[in-house]
Design an enzyme around this catalytic site. Structure first.
Site, mmCIF file in Angstrom:
data_model
loop_
_atom_site.group_PDB
_atom_site.id
_atom_site.type_symbol
_atom_site.label_atom_id
_atom_site.label_comp_id
_atom_site.label_asym_id
_atom_site.label_seq_id
_atom_site.Cartn_x
_atom_site.Cartn_y
_atom_site.Cartn_z
ATOM 1 N N GLU A 44 5.800 0.382 -4.572
ATOM 2 C CA GLU A 44 5.324 1.629 -4.975
ATOM 3 C C GLU A 44 6.500 2.777 -4.895
ATOM 4 O O GLU A 44 7.401 2.783 -4.184
ATOM 5 C CB GLU A 44 4.367 1.912 -3.711
ATOM 6 C CG GLU A 44 3.842 3.381 -3.877
ATOM 7 C CD GLU A 44 2.920 3.649 -2.749
ATOM 8 O OE1 GLU A 44 3.285 3.455 -1.632
ATOM 9 O OE2 GLU A 44 2.188 4.523 -2.782
ATOM 10 N N LYS A 63 -3.175 4.684 -8.804
ATOM 11 C CA LYS A 63 -3.619 4.607 -7.376
ATOM 12 C C LYS A 63 -4.914 5.382 -7.048
ATOM 13 O O LYS A 63 -5.229 6.529 -7.671
ATOM 14 C CB LYS A 63 -2.548 5.109 -6.407
ATOM 15 C CG LYS A 63 -2.822 4.710 -5.061
ATOM 16 C CD LYS A 63 -1.620 5.289 -4.153
ATOM 17 C CE LYS A 63 -1.709 4.660 -2.705
ATOM 18 N NZ LYS A 63 -0.505 5.235 -2.105
ATOM 19 N N CYS A 93 -0.243 0.147 -2.438
ATOM 20 C CA CYS A 93 -0.337 0.500 -1.320
ATOM 21 C C CYS A 93 -1.899 0.386 -0.628
ATOM 22 O O CYS A 93 -2.346 -0.375 -0.385
ATOM 23 C CB CYS A 93 0.502 1.614 -1.079
ATOM 24 S SG CYS A 93 1.101 1.893 0.921
#
Ligand code: CDT
Length: 291
Positions: free
Chosen positions: A47, A123, A172
């Site tokens: 990330e 995300k 993540c």
């Protein structure tokens, strides 16, 4: 017939706030070269791979802008993508995206052998706060700097050279939420790619969770969700101390039985590889090779 694709999990060491882009890009290119020399067809980076994990700082104006990419690839990062294309290697890379209309996302893309973008993900599970917390030296300001991902969880198909796997991406914190995996699972997911920056300890001095339990939860998320969705998972860290804030390592490649095929043994930069197929019987004998 076995469907084998050789994938490198390119765990990166820390990137300090003062580090320059060129140096980071050199490091990424070195990891790419090393992985390609060992036969990797796809290299997975973490990330926000081009920069330090900047949401830990309250940053404004020019410096904040410098962390974002207005297009991808662009002049600042092009040589990584050009080299990957020359080597006929695909990439998963996480980066901070700024759109033409000024929206900001925590994004990842996967490129194919010719450099084409196969898939893009923004995300969804943004941790942290919008507000600056005066009392804390280290912040978690993802909710301030990024909007919630607006692309859903779009599975996509890899190229024939990789035996056309159905692929998905998470970033993540997303990996901790079974619904995210399940939405991909319902699209027939065979190969999940994940990049992360996960704190190894509370940089503000709290002692609620140590590095061991944080690394365990990271690995557990990959193993349990891979098993429950019968998919391969490649989970890749940026690791080590960034300006005094620690990041776990624990990069790993997990098979659809939830078994770890290969994992990073240190928090240093490393390229761990495993040849993956769609069942555990298709793992190549070199599956446990470590750098
Ligand atoms: N970068 C990022 O998403 N970090 C989160 C912190 C979540 S707090 C449990 C992570 O999942 O590591």
């Amino acid at each position: 017939m076995p469907r084998i694709i050789r994938i490198a999990a390119a765990q990166m060491g820390p990137i300090q706030r003062a580090d320059c882009r060129e140096t980071t890009l050199d490091r990424m290119c070195d990891l790419l070269e090393g992985a390609a020399a060992r036969g990797a067809q796809l290299v997975v980076f973490p990330e926000l791979a081009f920069t330090t994990f900047f949401p830990r700082w309250l940053i404004e104006d020019e410096e904040l802008d410098s962390y974002f990419e207005a297009s991808m690839p662009n002049a600042r990062v092009r040589r990584l993508f050009d080299r990957a294309r020359e080597l006929r290697v695909g990439l998963y890379v996480g980066y901070a995206e700024k759109t033409e209309d000024g929206k900001r996302f925590n994004t990842s893309i996967t490129t194919g052998l010719g450099g084409e973008i196969l898939g893009k993900y923004r995300k969804v599970h943004l941790p942290g706060s919008v507000e600056f917390r005066e009392a804390l030296k280290f912040q978690q300001l993802e909710k301030r700097y990024f909007e919630y991902g607006d692309l859903g969880f779009p599975a996509f198909k890899g190229p024939q050279e990789w035996h056309s796997p159905i692929m998905g991406m998470l970033i993540c914190n997303d990996r901790r939420w079974p619904e995210a995996w399940r939405v991909y699972g319902l699209q027939g997911l065979e190969l999940m790619l994940i990049g992360y920056n996960t704190a190894a300890f509370d940089p503000n001095g709290g002692s609620n969770e140590n590095e061991e339990i944080r690394t365990f939860h990271s690995t557990l998320s990959a193993q349990s969700n891979a098993y429950m969705n019968a998919t391969w998972a490649v989970s890749v860290a940026k690791a080590g101390l960034e300006d005094g804030a620690g990041l776990i390592g624990g990069s790993c490649i997990v098979d659809p039985n939830g078994r770890i095929v290969t994992e990073a043994s240190t928090i240093r930069s490393a390229s761990n590889e495993a040849a993956t197929g769609t069942t555990q019987t298709e793992v190549s004998p070199k599956g446990n090779e470590l750098t």
